[in-house]
Design a protein around this motif. Structure first.
Motif, mmCIF file in Angstrom:
data_model
loop_
_atom_site.group_PDB
_atom_site.id
_atom_site.type_symbol
_atom_site.label_atom_id
_atom_site.label_comp_id
_atom_site.label_asym_id
_atom_site.label_seq_id
_atom_site.Cartn_x
_atom_site.Cartn_y
_atom_site.Cartn_z
ATOM 1 N N ARG A 1 0.849 -1.179 0.000
ATOM 2 C CA ARG A 1 0.000 0.000 0.000
ATOM 3 C C ARG A 1 0.880 1.223 0.000
ATOM 4 N N GLY B 1 2.607 4.526 1.186
ATOM 5 C CA GLY B 1 3.005 4.908 2.532
ATOM 6 C C GLY B 1 3.700 3.800 3.275
ATOM 7 N N GLN B 2 4.111 2.764 2.572
ATOM 8 C CA GLN B 2 4.792 1.664 3.230
ATOM 9 C C GLN B 2 5.917 1.140 2.356
ATOM 10 N N THR C 1 7.850 -2.202 1.284
ATOM 11 C CA THR C 1 7.593 -3.635 1.262
ATOM 12 C C THR C 1 8.820 -4.344 0.732
ATOM 13 N N GLN D 1 6.512 -5.084 5.718
ATOM 14 C CA GLN D 1 6.024 -3.755 5.369
ATOM 15 C C GLN D 1 6.388 -2.787 6.487
ATOM 16 N N ALA E 1 5.653 1.087 7.589
ATOM 17 C CA ALA E 1 4.808 2.252 7.360
ATOM 18 C C ALA E 1 5.615 3.544 7.473
ATOM 19 N N ASP E 2 5.163 4.579 6.775
ATOM 20 C CA ASP E 2 5.787 5.896 6.859
ATOM 21 C C ASP E 2 5.892 6.371 8.313
#
Length: 155
Positions: free
Chosen positions: A17, A19-20, A22, A31, A33-34
């Motif tokens: 997704r 903002g992440q 991977t 993953q 995340a921001d």
């Protein structure tokens, strides 16, 4: 027979997704995340001498109001914005510097510390760190707060 599953049907843990970050190492995906990278960068930046506070004036004001309402600590990611890709991250940091601090030296130290922390903890390559010095904290700024606090408004 062909597989007719759509991407929406693939479990969330298996889709990247925005903002992440991977990564796939053959045994699964990781993953990041921001918000995770922003917290790491914020903590690393605060460790450097000469950094008085993080965030612009508006961000600090909103954070102070939020802290007063919730009774919690201020966000460690305040003043930090990140862009995270699959293998790289870019970081923007807003700081308030202590008066007398050599800003270029402080900025270089922040860059080194943030790069080291983010790369060590996430495995992401940090491509750039932009630092914005939005204010300078003067020694008498704290004194004014102490004087106001010590004076009673009612006699």
């Amino acid at each position: 027979m062909s597989d007719t599953r759509t991407e929406a049907a693939v479990p969330e843990a298996r889709t990247a997704r925005s903002g992440q970050s991977t990564s796939h190492d053959g045994s699964g995906r990781t993953q990041i995340a921001d918000a995770v990278v922003a917290k790491i960068a914020g903590m690393a930046a605060r460790e450097i001498g000469g950094v008085h506070a993080m965030g612009g004036g508006a961000a600090r004001a909103v954070g102070a109001v939020r802290e007063a309402m919730t009774g919690g600590d201020s966000s460690v990611a305040r003043g930090v914005a990140v862009e995270v890709g699959e293998r790289q991250a870019a970081v923007d940091i807003d700081v308030v510097v202590e008066y007398g601090t050599a800003i270029q030296d402080m900025a270089a130290a922040v860059r080194r510390n943030v790069t080291s922390a983010v790369e060590r903890m996430t495995g992401l390559e940090v491509t750039e760190i932009n630092i914005k010095v939005g204010d300078i904290h003067l020694p008498d700024d704290d004194q004014g707060d102490e004087d106001a606090a010590s004076e009673s408004r009612v006699r």
